[in-house]
Design a protein around this motif. Structure first.
Motif, PDB file in Angstrom:
ATOM      1  N   ASP A   1      56.934  42.447  86.124  1.00 38.65           N
ATOM      2  CA  ASP A   1      55.800  42.242  85.232  1.00 38.65           C
ATOM      3  C   ASP A   1      56.300  41.647  83.918  1.00 38.65           C
ATOM      4  OD1 ASP A   1      53.247  42.301  84.252  1.00 38.65           O
ATOM      5  OD2 ASP A   1      53.169  44.456  84.019  1.00 38.65           O
ATOM      6  N   ARG A   2      55.637  40.634  83.456  1.00 44.02           N
ATOM      7  CA  ARG A   2      56.081  39.929  82.257  1.00 44.02           C
ATOM      8  C   ARG A   2      55.248  40.276  81.026  1.00 44.02           C
ATOM      9  NH1 ARG A   2      58.644  34.394  83.218  1.00 44.02           N
ATOM     10  NH2 ARG A   2      58.182  34.456  81.009  1.00 44.02           N
ATOM     11  N   LEU A   3      54.477  41.354  81.082  1.00 46.58           N
ATOM     12  CA  LEU A   3      53.602  41.725  79.979  1.00 46.58           C
ATOM     13  C   LEU A   3      53.972  43.102  79.451  1.00 46.58           C
ATOM     14  CD1 LEU A   3      51.015  41.146  78.285  1.00 46.58           C
ATOM     15  CD2 LEU A   3      49.766  42.360  80.083  1.00 46.58           C
ATOM     16  N   LEU A   4      54.186  43.169  78.137  1.00 48.62           N
ATOM     17  CA  LEU A   4      54.416  44.448  77.464  1.00 48.62           C
ATOM     18  C   LEU A   4      53.250  44.659  76.515  1.00 48.62           C
ATOM     19  CD1 LEU A   4      58.172  43.918  76.507  1.00 48.62           C
ATOM     20  CD2 LEU A   4      57.296  45.340  78.365  1.00 48.62           C
ATOM     21  N   SER A   5      52.576  45.797  76.631  1.00 46.65           N
ATOM     22  CA  SER A   5      51.386  46.059  75.829  1.00 46.65           C
ATOM     23  C   SER A   5      51.520  47.403  75.134  1.00 46.65           C
ATOM     24  CB  SER A   5      50.151  46.045  76.731  1.00 46.65           C
ATOM     25  OG  SER A   5      48.989  46.285  75.978  1.00 46.65           O
ATOM     26  N   LEU A   6      51.094  47.440  73.873  1.00 47.24           N
ATOM     27  CA  LEU A   6      51.224  48.661  73.081  1.00 47.24           C
ATOM     28  C   LEU A   6      50.070  48.753  72.099  1.00 47.24           C
ATOM     29  CD1 LEU A   6      53.034  51.110  72.258  1.00 47.24           C
ATOM     30  CD2 LEU A   6      54.145  49.563  70.643  1.00 47.24           C
ATOM     31  N   SER A   7      49.440  49.905  72.036  1.00 47.80           N
ATOM     32  CA  SER A   7      48.416  50.165  71.037  1.00 47.80           C
ATOM     33  C   SER A   7      49.096  50.797  69.831  1.00 47.80           C
ATOM     34  CB  SER A   7      47.344  51.096  71.610  1.00 47.80           C
ATOM     35  OG  SER A   7      46.313  51.269  70.667  1.00 47.80           O
ATOM     36  N   LEU A   8      49.006  50.128  68.687  1.00 48.93           N
ATOM     37  CA  LEU A   8      49.733  50.578  67.498  1.00 48.93           C
ATOM     38  C   LEU A   8      49.085  51.791  66.844  1.00 48.93           C
ATOM     39  CD1 LEU A   8      50.725  47.257  65.729  1.00 48.93           C
ATOM     40  CD2 LEU A   8      52.124  48.737  67.142  1.00 48.93           C
ATOM     41  N   GLY A   9      49.919  52.543  66.177  1.00 51.34           N
ATOM     42  CA  GLY A   9      49.522  53.709  65.403  1.00 51.34           C
ATOM     43  C   GLY A   9      50.783  54.278  64.778  1.00 51.34           C
ATOM     44  N   GLN A  10      50.639  55.327  64.003  1.00 50.94           N
ATOM     45  CA  GLN A  10      51.787  55.940  63.344  1.00 50.94           C
ATOM     46  C   GLN A  10      52.883  56.257  64.362  1.00 50.94           C
ATOM     47  OE1 GLN A  10      51.151  55.068  60.077  1.00 50.94           O
ATOM     48  NE2 GLN A  10      52.328  56.880  59.686  1.00 50.94           N
ATOM     49  N   GLY A  11      54.114  55.958  63.992  1.00 46.42           N
ATOM     50  CA  GLY A  11      55.258  56.286  64.825  1.00 46.42           C
ATOM     51  C   GLY A  11      55.570  55.282  65.922  1.00 46.42           C
ATOM     52  N   MET A  12      54.857  54.158  65.961  1.00 46.08           N
ATOM     53  CA  MET A  12      55.064  53.185  67.033  1.00 46.08           C
ATOM     54  C   MET A  12      55.925  51.992  66.604  1.00 46.08           C
ATOM     55  SD  MET A  12      53.599  54.761  69.368  1.00 46.08           S
ATOM     56  CE  MET A  12      53.333  53.739  70.764  1.00 46.08           C
ATOM     57  N   ASN A  34      45.377  46.795  68.037  1.00 43.80           N
ATOM     58  CA  ASN A  34      44.934  47.644  66.926  1.00 43.80           C
ATOM     59  C   ASN A  34      45.886  47.615  65.736  1.00 43.80           C
ATOM     60  OD1 ASN A  34      42.678  48.524  68.473  1.00 43.80           O
ATOM     61  ND2 ASN A  34      44.006  49.988  69.513  1.00 43.80           N
ATOM     62  N   CYS A  35      46.307  46.424  65.362  1.00 47.12           N
ATOM     63  CA  CYS A  35      47.223  46.288  64.220  1.00 47.12           C
ATOM     64  C   CYS A  35      46.637  46.893  62.949  1.00 47.12           C
ATOM     65  CB  CYS A  35      47.566  44.819  63.990  1.00 47.12           C
ATOM     66  SG  CYS A  35      48.577  44.104  65.303  1.00 47.12           S
ATOM     67  N   HIS A  36      45.329  46.903  62.820  1.00 48.08           N
ATOM     68  CA  HIS A  36      44.684  47.462  61.632  1.00 48.08           C
ATOM     69  C   HIS A  36      44.935  48.962  61.476  1.00 48.08           C
ATOM     70  CE1 HIS A  36      41.863  48.042  64.934  1.00 48.08           C
ATOM     71  NE2 HIS A  36      41.347  49.044  64.240  1.00 48.08           N
ATOM     72  N   LEU A  37      45.303  49.626  62.562  1.00 48.55           N
ATOM     73  CA  LEU A  37      45.555  51.072  62.495  1.00 48.55           C
ATOM     74  C   LEU A  37      46.951  51.405  61.964  1.00 48.55           C
ATOM     75  CD1 LEU A  37      43.956  52.251  65.856  1.00 48.55           C
ATOM     76  CD2 LEU A  37      42.965  52.312  63.542  1.00 48.55           C
ATOM     77  N   TYR A  38      47.793  50.408  61.821  1.00 45.79           N
ATOM     78  CA  TYR A  38      49.156  50.653  61.352  1.00 45.79           C
ATOM     79  C   TYR A  38      49.479  49.700  60.202  1.00 45.79           C
ATOM     80  CZ  TYR A  38      53.850  52.615  62.054  1.00 45.79           C
ATOM     81  OH  TYR A  38      55.048  53.280  61.908  1.00 45.79           O
ATOM     82  N   ALA A  39      48.655  49.746  59.179  1.00 44.71           N
ATOM     83  CA  ALA A  39      48.785  48.853  58.025  1.00 44.71           C
ATOM     84  C   ALA A  39      50.151  48.985  57.354  1.00 44.71           C
ATOM     85  CB  ALA A  39      47.673  49.134  57.021  1.00 44.71           C
ATOM     86  N   ASP A  40      50.737  50.176  57.383  1.00 47.53           N
ATOM     87  CA  ASP A  40      52.049  50.387  56.751  1.00 47.53           C
ATOM     88  C   ASP A  40      53.148  49.553  57.404  1.00 47.53           C
ATOM     89  OD1 ASP A  40      50.863  52.220  55.093  1.00 47.53           O
ATOM     90  OD2 ASP A  40      51.652  53.979  56.133  1.00 47.53           O
ATOM     91  N   TRP A  41      52.964  49.187  58.665  1.00 51.28           N
ATOM     92  CA  TRP A  41      53.989  48.446  59.399  1.00 51.28           C
ATOM     93  C   TRP A  41      53.795  46.935  59.312  1.00 51.28           C
ATOM     94  CZ3 TRP A  41      54.406  45.994  64.487  1.00 51.28           C
ATOM     95  CH2 TRP A  41      55.734  45.769  64.863  1.00 51.28           C
ATOM     96  N   MET A  42      52.672  46.489  58.784  1.00 48.76           N
ATOM     97  CA  MET A  42      52.391  45.051  58.743  1.00 48.76           C
ATOM     98  C   MET A  42      53.431  44.252  57.949  1.00 48.76           C
ATOM     99  SD  MET A  42      49.935  44.342  60.792  1.00 48.76           S
ATOM    100  CE  MET A  42      50.710  45.584  61.832  1.00 48.76           C
ATOM    101  N   PRO A  43      53.952  44.737  56.811  1.00 47.78           N
ATOM    102  CA  PRO A  43      55.019  43.977  56.145  1.00 47.78           C
ATOM    103  C   PRO A  43      56.273  43.817  57.015  1.00 47.78           C
ATOM    104  CG  PRO A  43      54.048  45.540  54.617  1.00 47.78           C
ATOM    105  CD  PRO A  43      53.489  45.862  55.980  1.00 47.78           C
ATOM    106  N   ALA A  44      56.602  44.842  57.785  1.00 52.40           N
ATOM    107  CA  ALA A  44      57.755  44.753  58.690  1.00 52.40           C
ATOM    108  C   ALA A  44      57.485  43.740  59.795  1.00 52.40           C
ATOM    109  CB  ALA A  44      58.073  46.123  59.286  1.00 52.40           C
ATOM    110  N   LEU A  45      56.282  43.742  60.335  1.00 59.79           N
ATOM    111  CA  LEU A  45      55.916  42.769  61.365  1.00 59.79           C
ATOM    112  C   LEU A  45      55.978  41.360  60.792  1.00 59.79           C
ATOM    113  CD1 LEU A  45      54.885  42.040  64.181  1.00 59.79           C
ATOM    114  CD2 LEU A  45      52.552  42.449  63.340  1.00 59.79           C
ATOM    115  N   GLU A  46      55.548  41.194  59.568  1.00 57.89           N
ATOM    116  CA  GLU A  46      55.607  39.884  58.915  1.00 57.89           C
ATOM    117  C   GLU A  46      57.053  39.387  58.823  1.00 57.89           C
ATOM    118  OE1 GLU A  46      53.602  37.811  55.021  1.00 57.89           O
ATOM    119  OE2 GLU A  46      54.146  39.926  54.877  1.00 57.89           O
TER     120      GLU A  46
END
Length: 84
Positions: A1-12, A34-46
């Motif tokens: 399978d070539r798809l990795l899927s994850l619903s974001l939230g604290q601790g992910m 659900n990137c909006h649920l883990y706003a604290d991680w958005m700078p790291a993702l950027e």
């Protein structure tokens, strides 16, 4: 399978980062939901996206890699990610 899927939230953050690393090296599709649920991680993702955008020039990103992000409208979502 070539798809990795994850619903974001604290601790992910670690798991999401690992999925991105695996995806870009093995040519997988990564879906972060659900990137909006883990706003604290958005700078790291950027930073991750900016880094692999630079690595792509040096051939560090598999040509089949895709990153899909879902989010509700949010002021915390970095515009630069949408532009890369």
């Amino acid at each position: 399978d070539r798809l990795l899927s994850l619903s974001l939230g604290q601790g992910m953050a670690k798991r999401a980062s690992d999925f991105i690393l695996q995806g870009k090296s093995q040519g997988m599709w990564v879906v972060l939901q659900n990137c909006h649920l883990y706003a604290d991680w958005m700078p790291a993702l950027e930073r991750i996206v900016e880094d692999y955008s630079q690595n792509d020039v040096r051939g560090g990103v598999h040509q089949d890699y895709r990153l899909w992000l879902t989010s509700m409208p949010s002021h915390d979502f970095p515009v630069s990610i949408l532009q890369n």
